[in-house]
Write an enzyme that holds these catalytic residues in place. Structure first.
Site, mmCIF file in Angstrom:
data_model
loop_
_atom_site.group_PDB
_atom_site.id
_atom_site.type_symbol
_atom_site.label_atom_id
_atom_site.label_comp_id
_atom_site.label_asym_id
_atom_site.label_seq_id
_atom_site.Cartn_x
_atom_site.Cartn_y
_atom_site.Cartn_z
ATOM 1 N N ASN A 172 34.545 -18.432 -7.285
ATOM 2 C CA ASN A 172 34.654 -19.633 -6.443
ATOM 3 C C ASN A 172 35.916 -19.562 -5.597
ATOM 4 O O ASN A 172 37.020 -19.632 -6.134
ATOM 5 C CB ASN A 172 34.657 -20.860 -7.373
ATOM 6 C CG ASN A 172 34.857 -22.167 -6.624
ATOM 7 O OD1 ASN A 172 34.938 -22.195 -5.399
ATOM 8 N ND2 ASN A 172 34.946 -23.257 -7.361
ATOM 9 N N SER A 175 36.099 -24.510 -3.579
ATOM 10 C CA SER A 175 36.231 -25.936 -3.915
ATOM 11 C C SER A 175 37.445 -26.493 -3.184
ATOM 12 O O SER A 175 38.536 -25.930 -3.280
ATOM 13 C CB SER A 175 36.420 -26.116 -5.422
ATOM 14 O OG SER A 175 35.208 -25.855 -6.066
HETATM 15 C C1 FMN Z 1 31.259 -33.613 -9.243
HETATM 16 C C2 FMN Z 1 31.096 -32.227 -8.683
HETATM 17 C C3 FMN Z 1 31.760 -31.150 -9.289
HETATM 18 C C4 FMN Z 1 31.636 -29.853 -8.783
HETATM 19 N N1 FMN Z 1 32.268 -28.818 -9.400
HETATM 20 C C5 FMN Z 1 32.139 -27.554 -8.913
HETATM 21 C C6 FMN Z 1 32.762 -26.441 -9.542
HETATM 22 O O1 FMN Z 1 33.404 -26.546 -10.592
HETATM 23 N N2 FMN Z 1 32.635 -25.218 -8.963
HETATM 24 C C7 FMN Z 1 31.906 -25.021 -7.813
HETATM 25 O O2 FMN Z 1 31.810 -23.886 -7.328
HETATM 26 N N3 FMN Z 1 31.289 -26.055 -7.211
HETATM 27 C C8 FMN Z 1 31.383 -27.300 -7.724
HETATM 28 N N4 FMN Z 1 30.736 -28.342 -7.107
HETATM 29 C C9 FMN Z 1 29.975 -28.075 -5.859
HETATM 30 C C10 FMN Z 1 28.475 -27.876 -6.129
HETATM 31 O O3 FMN Z 1 28.243 -26.795 -6.992
HETATM 32 C C11 FMN Z 1 27.729 -27.629 -4.782
HETATM 33 O O4 FMN Z 1 28.181 -26.432 -4.216
HETATM 34 C C12 FMN Z 1 27.957 -28.763 -3.782
HETATM 35 O O5 FMN Z 1 27.906 -30.015 -4.425
HETATM 36 C C13 FMN Z 1 26.952 -28.737 -2.627
HETATM 37 O O6 FMN Z 1 25.622 -28.815 -3.119
HETATM 38 P P1 FMN Z 1 24.800 -30.212 -3.232
HETATM 39 O O7 FMN Z 1 24.845 -30.869 -1.872
HETATM 40 O O8 FMN Z 1 23.427 -29.801 -3.634
HETATM 41 O O9 FMN Z 1 25.480 -31.014 -4.279
HETATM 42 C C14 FMN Z 1 30.839 -29.641 -7.628
HETATM 43 C C15 FMN Z 1 30.154 -30.704 -7.041
HETATM 44 C C16 FMN Z 1 30.258 -31.981 -7.552
HETATM 45 C C17 FMN Z 1 29.503 -33.110 -6.889
#
Ligand code: FMN
Length: 332
Positions: A172, A175
């Protein structure tokens, strides 16, 4: 039947879950998932060999991936029975982190539909505490472990410690809630050296997860650096950094359907530019079957989502998979 249940969940999200304070809604949702053995019901799954894809050389029974957010082994085990072709665990850091203080999650409702903004800040138990826990989770579908390292030594230690427990390892760099990993996207030359070291240390295929906030940088420097380092899978991408005064950090990562147009454009451009040199996971804004189909048509190998799992419920995977099969049949 699936449509009725999905509509009921949507009404439950709109009228109950989305009106509770965020912390209570999260606690309620996770308790339900932990307690009810939903993963034993065939209702949520579509088992059909025509849906299988190969990601980084690993066979997934279908292209849907639960994106990184859960690290609790019980939740990960449940998710493996809810229709996904692979499940990603939350990014783990070398040392335990308490995460950012509350409020660290808030909701947004736009014309595109319901989304989230989080500044979780990598709350997690750390490598040494988490590795033995994840080692006990059976891989009903492939498990992707995700690492978040600040220094090259951290990254290598994390990949060595967690790689044996995943089928693929996600690195990653995207983030946006801490400087911890987001800054890698601004240092592509250093990133190349780290990716090389990490790839040498990883017993499993590597995925690099990139940010929609650095489209130009990604395509000019980061993806070429990853390819040079021998990485063959790119996950495009993570949340988008936005200001939000309701959060303790004054900013966070936006997820959900507002991301979809950028995800589609990013996948289309990246596939056109890099051809077959990489497998591509499209993540960001998938909350409906037609969006999933559009991303596959644009060149995605697999599809990740998290917010859609919350706002549209656990039947979304089945709805998408049925749509993919029907579209396939119509094209033959
Ligand atoms: C509360 C929360 C925590 C997340 N934690 C991580 C994480 O630890 N590592 C990561 O690579 N992405 C993390 N993400 C991102 C998601 O994996 C994803 O890439 C992002 O939300 C976009 O996809 P979506 O629109 O389907 O949610 C997190 C997202 C949310 C909402």
């Amino acid at each position: 039947m699936t449509g009725v249940l999905a509509a009921l969940y949507r009404a439950f999200y709109d009228h109950v879950l989305s009106r509770l304070p965020e912390t209570r809604a999260v606690a309620m949702g996770q308790s339900v998932l932990r307690v009810l053995p939903l993963d034993r019901l065939s209702l949520f799954r579509v088992d059909d060999p025509r849906l299988a894809v190969t990601l980084g050389g690993v066979r997934l029974p279908n292209p849907l991936i639960l994106a990184a957010q859960y690290y609790d082994p019980v939740l990960l085990r449940r998710a493996m029975g809810l229709g996904f072709g692979a499940v990603t665990a939350k990014s783990i850091t070398r040392n335990a982190r308490p995460g950012h203080p509350e409020p660290n999650l808030t909701r947004v409702r736009t014309a595109a539909g319901p989304g989230l903004v989080n500044c979780n800040g990598f709350k997690n138990p750390g490598l040494d505490a988490w590795a033995p826990e994840i080692a006990r989770v059976p891989h009903r579908v492939p498990l992707i472990v995700s690492v978040a390292g600040e220094s090259p030594e951290d990254c290598v230690a994390l990949v060595r410690g967690l790689g044996p427990h995943g089928d693929l390892v996600e690195f990653n760099i995207s983030s946006p809630n801490t400087k911890l990993v987001y800054a890698w996207s601004e240092r592509p030359a250093e990133l190349r050296a780290v990716l090389e070291a990490v790839r040498r240390a990883s017993p499993k295929p590597l995925i690099v997860k990139i940010s929609p906030d650095f489209a130009d940088e990604n395509e000019r420097h980061i993806i070429p650096a990853a390819i040079d380092a021998g990485v063959r899978v790119v996950n495009y991408g993570n949340t988008r950094r936005v200001e939000d005064a309701r959060l303790s950090q004054g900013a966070g990562g936006l997820s959900g359907p507002e991301l979809f147009p950028a995800t589609l454009a990013n996948i289309r451009r990246t596939r056109a530019r890099f051809g077959d040199a990489i497998d591509l996971v499209a993540t960001g804004g998938i909350d409906a079957p037609d969006k999933a189909q559009a991303l596959l048509d644009a060149g995605a190998t697999a599809l990740g989502y998290f917010t859609g799992f919350i706002t549209r419920g656990p039947l979304l995977a089945r709805q998408i998979l049925e749509h993919l099969l029907a579209a396939r049949a119509a094209r033959v």
